[in-house]
Design a protein around this motif. Structure first.
Motif, PDB file in Angstrom:
ATOM      1  N   THR A  73      63.280  11.256  44.131  1.00 44.05           N
ATOM      2  CA  THR A  73      64.726  11.066  44.245  1.00 44.05           C
ATOM      3  C   THR A  73      65.209   9.927  43.360  1.00 44.05           C
ATOM      4  O   THR A  73      66.188  10.061  42.611  1.00 44.05           O
ATOM      5  CB  THR A  73      65.112  10.785  45.707  1.00 44.05           C
ATOM      6  OG1 THR A  73      64.677  11.873  46.530  1.00 44.05           O
ATOM      7  CG2 THR A  73      66.616  10.618  45.847  1.00 44.05           C
ATOM      8  N   LEU A  74      64.517   8.790  43.432  1.00 43.91           N
ATOM      9  CA  LEU A  74      64.922   7.638  42.631  1.00 43.91           C
ATOM     10  C   LEU A  74      64.755   7.905  41.139  1.00 43.91           C
ATOM     11  O   LEU A  74      65.564   7.448  40.321  1.00 43.91           O
ATOM     12  CB  LEU A  74      64.112   6.409  43.045  1.00 43.91           C
ATOM     13  CG  LEU A  74      64.408   5.855  44.447  1.00 43.91           C
ATOM     14  CD1 LEU A  74      63.417   4.764  44.814  1.00 43.91           C
ATOM     15  CD2 LEU A  74      65.838   5.325  44.524  1.00 43.91           C
ATOM     16  N   SER A  75      63.727   8.650  40.773  1.00 51.82           N
ATOM     17  CA  SER A  75      63.529   8.990  39.359  1.00 51.82           C
ATOM     18  C   SER A  75      64.670   9.857  38.844  1.00 51.82           C
ATOM     19  O   SER A  75      65.176   9.652  37.729  1.00 51.82           O
ATOM     20  CB  SER A  75      62.192   9.721  39.169  1.00 51.82           C
ATOM     21  OG  SER A  75      61.102   8.893  39.506  1.00 51.82           O
ATOM     22  N   LEU A  76      65.094  10.823  39.657  1.00 53.06           N
ATOM     23  CA  LEU A  76      66.207  11.686  39.257  1.00 53.06           C
ATOM     24  C   LEU A  76      67.496  10.884  39.116  1.00 53.06           C
ATOM     25  O   LEU A  76      68.290  11.118  38.190  1.00 53.06           O
ATOM     26  CB  LEU A  76      66.387  12.813  40.273  1.00 53.06           C
ATOM     27  CG  LEU A  76      65.269  13.867  40.305  1.00 53.06           C
ATOM     28  CD1 LEU A  76      65.481  14.842  41.452  1.00 53.06           C
ATOM     29  CD2 LEU A  76      65.202  14.615  38.974  1.00 53.06           C
ATOM     30  N   TRP A  77      67.698   9.923  40.017  1.00 53.41           N
ATOM     31  CA  TRP A  77      68.882   9.077  39.904  1.00 53.41           C
ATOM     32  C   TRP A  77      68.799   8.197  38.658  1.00 53.41           C
ATOM     33  O   TRP A  77      69.819   7.905  38.024  1.00 53.41           O
ATOM     34  CB  TRP A  77      69.047   8.217  41.153  1.00 53.41           C
ATOM     35  CG  TRP A  77      69.771   8.932  42.250  1.00 53.41           C
ATOM     36  CD1 TRP A  77      69.224   9.526  43.350  1.00 53.41           C
ATOM     37  CD2 TRP A  77      71.181   9.149  42.338  1.00 53.41           C
ATOM     38  NE1 TRP A  77      70.204  10.103  44.119  1.00 53.41           N
ATOM     39  CE2 TRP A  77      71.418   9.883  43.524  1.00 53.41           C
ATOM     40  CE3 TRP A  77      72.262   8.794  41.546  1.00 53.41           C
ATOM     41  CZ2 TRP A  77      72.689  10.268  43.922  1.00 53.41           C
ATOM     42  CZ3 TRP A  77      73.540   9.176  41.940  1.00 53.41           C
ATOM     43  CH2 TRP A  77      73.745   9.903  43.115  1.00 53.41           C
ATOM     44  N   GLY A  78      67.606   7.775  38.301  1.00 53.18           N
ATOM     45  CA  GLY A  78      67.445   6.997  37.075  1.00 53.18           C
ATOM     46  C   GLY A  78      67.804   7.803  35.845  1.00 53.18           C
ATOM     47  O   GLY A  78      68.465   7.304  34.922  1.00 53.18           O
ATOM     48  N   ILE A  79      67.393   9.067  35.822  1.00 52.15           N
ATOM     49  CA  ILE A  79      67.722   9.950  34.693  1.00 52.15           C
ATOM     50  C   ILE A  79      69.223  10.213  34.649  1.00 52.15           C
ATOM     51  O   ILE A  79      69.856  10.176  33.583  1.00 52.15           O
ATOM     52  CB  ILE A  79      66.939  11.270  34.808  1.00 52.15           C
ATOM     53  CG1 ILE A  79      65.431  11.005  34.684  1.00 52.15           C
ATOM     54  CG2 ILE A  79      67.394  12.265  33.742  1.00 52.15           C
ATOM     55  CD1 ILE A  79      64.565  12.203  35.014  1.00 52.15           C
ATOM     56  N   PHE A  80      69.805  10.485  35.815  1.00 52.31           N
ATOM     57  CA  PHE A  80      71.246  10.726  35.899  1.00 52.31           C
ATOM     58  C   PHE A  80      72.030   9.516  35.380  1.00 52.31           C
ATOM     59  O   PHE A  80      72.995   9.656  34.616  1.00 52.31           O
ATOM     60  CB  PHE A  80      71.625  11.019  37.352  1.00 52.31           C
ATOM     61  CG  PHE A  80      73.104  10.987  37.630  1.00 52.31           C
ATOM     62  CD1 PHE A  80      73.922  12.026  37.227  1.00 52.31           C
ATOM     63  CD2 PHE A  80      73.676   9.913  38.302  1.00 52.31           C
ATOM     64  CE1 PHE A  80      75.290  11.999  37.482  1.00 52.31           C
ATOM     65  CE2 PHE A  80      75.028   9.876  38.561  1.00 52.31           C
ATOM     66  CZ  PHE A  80      75.841  10.925  38.146  1.00 52.31           C
ATOM     67  N   THR A  81      71.607   8.323  35.779  1.00 45.45           N
ATOM     68  CA  THR A  81      72.289   7.105  35.344  1.00 45.45           C
ATOM     69  C   THR A  81      72.157   6.905  33.842  1.00 45.45           C
ATOM     70  O   THR A  81      73.090   6.448  33.172  1.00 45.45           O
ATOM     71  CB  THR A  81      71.718   5.885  36.090  1.00 45.45           C
ATOM     72  OG1 THR A  81      71.771   6.125  37.498  1.00 45.45           O
ATOM     73  CG2 THR A  81      72.504   4.630  35.772  1.00 45.45           C
TER      74      THR A  81
END
Length: 300
Positions: free
Chosen positions: A126-134
Motif C-alpha cells: 500500500t505504501l509503495s503504491l502511494w509512493g508511486i502515486f505521489t
C-alpha cells in the motif's frame, strides 16, 4: 468599456469590467491552505510518534482522531472545492490524501481495538503504491513551483522510507519520522505562503514559481523525434492529441506577446461564460497572472 459583441446571431452590449466581476463572484475561496495545513498537521502528529518525540502508546487514538477529522475530512473537502475551481491537480491531490488519512484512521482504530490483525506485507504494498502515486503528482509540480515540487518529492520518498521501516524498524522508522516532520514543515510553509501572500496582495513568502516542465516536455519530444519509427510515431501521436484537445491553440494564445486585457475578456465572452455561470474563471486567472499572484497549488 462597452463593446458590441455578437451573441447567438444578435448584438448585445458587453462590459469587460462587469464580466470580470461576475467571474470573481462565481469563484470559491482558495481551499489549498486548508488542505495543506490539514495534511501537514496530521503528518507531524504521526511522525512525531515515529521519532519517539511522543509516546505512540498514548497518542495513537489522538492521531487517529485528527487523521479522520482534519487530515481526512477537511482535506477531502478542500479537494472537492478544488474541483469547483477547475484545478485538476489540487482536486486529485487533496481528495486522494484526504481519503488516505480517513482510511488510515479507520484501519488504525480497528487494529488498536483488536478487531483486525495488521499485515506488514499489505502495508508495504500500500505504501509503495502511494509512493508511486505521489511521484506521478510530483511530475505535475514541475510546471507549478519549487516549493510544491519539494513537498511531493520528499513525500514520495517518505512513503518508501516507511516501507523500509516495516522491514527494518531500526533505524528506518526513526529516519522516516524525522523526514516526515520535514515534509509537514514544507506543507505548512506553502499553506502559510498562500494565506499571507493573498492577504498582503504581494509576495511575502516566496514559493519559487517556475515552469521547467514545459522545457523538459519539449526536450523529451525532441529526443523522441530522433528515434526512427516508434519515436516519430509517438511524436505524431502527441501532436495529434495536442491539436484535438486544444492545447496547441491555448499555448498560442497564452504565448502571444502583448495580449491585451480586452482580448482575454472578448474570448471569455465568446465562450458565453457570463450566461453559463462563468465557471472557467479565465478573467480571474488573467488578473492573478498579471499581478504575479495566485494559489501555490494552482491554477490561479
Amino acid at each position: 468599456m462597452a463593446l458590441p459583441m455578437p451573441y447567438y446571431g444578435s448584438t448585445m452590449p458587453f462590459d469587460a469590467d462587469t464580466e470580470y466581476k461576475v467571474v470573481q463572484r462565481e469563484q470559491v475561496a482558495n481551499p489549498a491552505p486548508l488542505g495543506l495545513f490539514a495534511f501537514g498537521l496530521t503528518t507531524a502528529l504521526l511522525q512525531g510518534a515515529n521519532t519517539a518525540i511522543t509516546d505512540p502508546e498514548t497518542t495513537e487514538f489522538w492521531v487517529f482522531a485528527y487523521a479522520f477529522a482534519y487530515g481526512g475530512l477537511a482535506q477531502l473537502l478542500a479537494g472537492m472545492w478544488e474541483y469547483k475551481r477547475q484545478n485538476t491537480f489540487g482536486a486529485t491531490a487533496f481528495s486522494s490524501f484526504g481519503a488516505f488519512w480517513i482510511g488510515f484512521a479507520i484501519h488504525g482504530t480497528l487494529v488498536a481495538n483488536g478487531l483486525y490483525v495488521a499485515s506488514a506485507g499489505a502495508a508495504q504494498i500500500t505504501l509503495s503504491l502511494w509512493g508511486i502515486f505521489t511521484f506521478i503528482l510530483m511530475v505535475a509540480t514541475l510546471e507549478l513551483n519549487f516549493a510544491l515540487f519539494s513537498l511531493f518529492i520528499t513525500l514520495s520518498t517518505l512513503f518508501f522510507l516507511l516501507v523500509a521501516g516495516l522491514t527494518t524498524p531500526n533505524p528506518w522508522t526513526k529516519i522516516a519520522g524525522w523526514w516526515g516532520l520535514m515534509v509537514a514543515a514544507i506543507a505548512w510553509y506553502i499553506a502559510a505562503a498562500d494565506v499571507i501572500n493573498e492577504q498582503y496582495k504581494r509576495t511575502v513568502l516566496p514559493v519559487g514559481r517556475w515552469s521547467v516542465g514545459t522545457p523538459l516536455a519539449k526536450g523529451l519530444k525532441a529526443a523522441l523525434s530522433k528515434v526512427p519509427l516508434l519515436g516519430k510515431a509517438c511524436v505524431a501521436g502527441m501532436d495529434r492529441e495536442d491539436a484535438l484537445s486544444g492545447y496547441t491553440k491555448k499555448a498560442e494564445d497564452l504565448e502571444r506577446p502583448g495580449t491585451p486585457h480586452d482580448y482575454r475578456a472578448t474570448r471569455l465572452h465568446n465562450n458565453h461564460s457570463l450566461y453559463q455561470g462563468a465557471w472557467d474563471g479565465e478573467a480571474v486567472r488573467y488578473e492573478q497572472e498579471a499581478r504575479g499572484l495566485g494559489s501555490a497549488v494552482g491554477p490561479y
